[in-house]
Design an enzyme around this catalytic site. Structure first.
Site, PDB file in Angstrom:
ATOM      1  N   SER A 124       4.779   2.633   7.897  1.00 23.52           N
ATOM      2  CA  SER A 124       4.408   1.504   7.041  1.00 23.52           C
ATOM      3  C   SER A 124       5.577   1.071   6.156  1.00 23.52           C
ATOM      4  O   SER A 124       6.178   1.893   5.473  1.00 23.52           O
ATOM      5  CB  SER A 124       3.221   1.879   6.154  1.00 23.52           C
ATOM      6  OG  SER A 124       2.055   2.028   6.911  1.00 23.52           O
ATOM      7  N   HIS A 157       0.808  -1.220   0.000  1.00 22.32           N
ATOM      8  CA  HIS A 157       0.000   0.000   0.000  1.00 22.32           C
ATOM      9  C   HIS A 157       0.841   1.269   0.000  1.00 22.32           C
ATOM     10  O   HIS A 157       0.329   2.355  -0.234  1.00 22.32           O
ATOM     11  CB  HIS A 157      -0.987   0.003   1.179  1.00 22.32           C
ATOM     12  CG  HIS A 157      -0.369   0.237   2.522  1.00 22.32           C
ATOM     13  ND1 HIS A 157      -0.072  -0.778   3.402  1.00 22.32           N
ATOM     14  CD2 HIS A 157      -0.006   1.386   3.153  1.00 22.32           C
ATOM     15  CE1 HIS A 157       0.430  -0.285   4.509  1.00 22.32           C
ATOM     16  NE2 HIS A 157       0.494   1.037   4.386  1.00 22.32           N
ATOM     17  N   ASP A 167       0.090  -7.647   1.264  1.00 19.97           N
ATOM     18  CA  ASP A 167       0.506  -6.254   1.463  1.00 19.97           C
ATOM     19  C   ASP A 167       2.024  -6.110   1.473  1.00 19.97           C
ATOM     20  O   ASP A 167       2.587  -5.347   2.264  1.00 19.97           O
ATOM     21  CB  ASP A 167      -0.089  -5.685   2.754  1.00 19.97           C
ATOM     22  CG  ASP A 167      -0.058  -4.153   2.772  1.00 19.97           C
ATOM     23  OD1 ASP A 167       0.099  -3.548   1.692  1.00 19.97           O
ATOM     24  OD2 ASP A 167      -0.168  -3.570   3.859  1.00 19.97           O
TER      25      ASP A 167
END
Length: 403
Positions: free
Chosen positions: A249, A142, A172
């Site tokens: 992230s 993402h 992911d």
């Protein structure tokens, strides 16, 4: 002493010097009863208290680790942690409250609407870490998905153009390639050896604040993606209370030895101290495929399911309007069978209760999902189900999930 005077408490009679001695003895006794795990093999009996300072000063300290194990771990992995900046082109038209009114469009037609679509550049930021000296970088899908431009910046300030080699949305995970030689590499650990309570160190660039380090522990293991709130993923997460924020992230979650044990991925917006990371073993199993630009296959059988327990079944069966009676057992209740799926072809029905798959007892949807995920496409799986008071054995062959 007059009757109005209260006697001093015993510790008040001891005196300042004596009190200091008592406090020292109590402190040393506490260290003996509750030894410091970071200082092994130290005994603090009364006969050894004189040598305490010398013993502490002689504890061996590795080079570069003069402060703590946390500093040593960060020094080991930190140079390989990178900042990832992305730019995505979006085409959209700015709405006009007058000309976008349905009456106006219907009366004059769409062709005269003002403000034609325009291009906008959306900026994004995340983290990642280098796993090969030639510039293979692991991050979250993402972080880079859909990006037209990727820029990777190392801790030492060097900047590289990034090429997205591969993305796997279901896990992911993504791999980005930068052109470099002899780049710093993050050592990879073994997430299968983790235990709840182990140290966890999050490294990354939260909210644009570069080279940020936070400390916590492993709060729990094997937290399913459904429990985390992202049921479209195929993951079991590491849960940690090390602070993870937007921008973390794709960055590494590190153990006390400075080895990457996870990839920081998600947080719970309605909570504090709850973050989630993808186990590094998952990334190790597919990173080479992603680096080669290959698609990662994910088997599926095509059912929606919920956990079933005797108490849930008993409560359901009390309703006189139920379509069918549920067996009061532990298992997984099939609530939907997708058309033209492997499960449909194998004879699964809504209301079936799965109790066993491939010889393993099934009590949760996560167990069944993991067995399917770890199977091979086309491999025959034997599934035991309870249907209408009878036990049946079905054979299902997982197919490849399409995006």
């Amino acid at each position: 002493m007059s009757s109005s005077e209260k006697p001093l408490l015993p510790w008040r009679k001891i005196g300042t010097d004596a009190l200091a001695v008592v406090l020292i003895v109590l402190t040393l006794t506490a260290f003996q009863v509750f030894p410091n795990p970071l200082i092994p093999n130290l005994s603090f009996s009364s006969n050894q208290s004189v040598a305490l300072a010398d013993e502490l000063n002689n504890i061996p300290v590795s080079p570069g680790n003069t402060h703590s194990f946390i500093a040593a771990a960060v020094q080991r992995v930190g140079p390989a942690v990178v900042r990832i900046e992305t730019e995505t082109t979006i085409t959209k038209r700015v709405q006009d409250p007058f000309f976008d009114d349905p009456f106006f469009r219907g009366f004059f037609g769409e062709e005269i609407l003002p403000n034609p679509p325009q291009e906008y550049h959306e900026q994004g930021e995340g983290s990642g870490f280098i796993v090969e000296p030639n510039g293979i970088v692991i991050t979250n899908a993402h972080v880079v998905s859909g990006a037209d431009k990727v820029t990777v910046t190392l801790k030492d300030g060097r900047t590289f153009k990034g090429e997205v080699r591969g993305i796997d949305e279901l896990s992911d995970l993504a791999v980005v390639k930068i052109d470099g030689e002899n780049l710093p590499v993050a050592p990879l650990g073994d997430s299968s050896q983790l235990q709840v309570g182990d140290w966890a160190i999050a490294v990354g660039n939260p909210l644009g604040l570069e080279n940020t380090v936070t400390l916590g522990i492993i709060s729990t293991l094997n937290r399913s993606s459904a429990q985390v709130g992202i049921p479209d993923k195929r993951l079991d997460f590491i849960q940690t209370d090390a602070a993870i924020n937007p921008g973390n992230s794709g960055g590494p979650l590190v153990n006390a030895q400075g080895e990457v044990i996870g990839i920081n991925t998600a947080i719970r917006a309605d909570a504090q101290g709850i973050g989630f990371a993808i186990p590094i073993d998952k990334a190790k199993s597919i990173k080479d495929q992603l680096a080669r630009g290959e698609k990662v296959s994910h088997p599926y059988i095509g059912i929606s399911m919920i956990p079933l327990t005797p108490s849930i079944a008993k409560e359901y069966n009390k309703d006189p309007n139920t379509a069918f009676m549920l067996p009061e057992i532990n298992g997984v209740l099939v609530v939907k069978v997708m058309p033209k799926s492997p499960s449909a072809a194998s004879g699964f029905r809504r209301g079936d209760v799965v109790t066993e798959m491939d010889g393993q007892t099934i009590t949760t949807p996560e167990q069944l999902q993991n067995l399917v995920e770890n199977s091979r496409i086309g491999e025959a799986l034997s599934v035991k189900v309870q249907r209408g008071g009878h036990t049946q054995v079905l054979t299902v062959r997982p197919a490849e999930m399409k995006e």
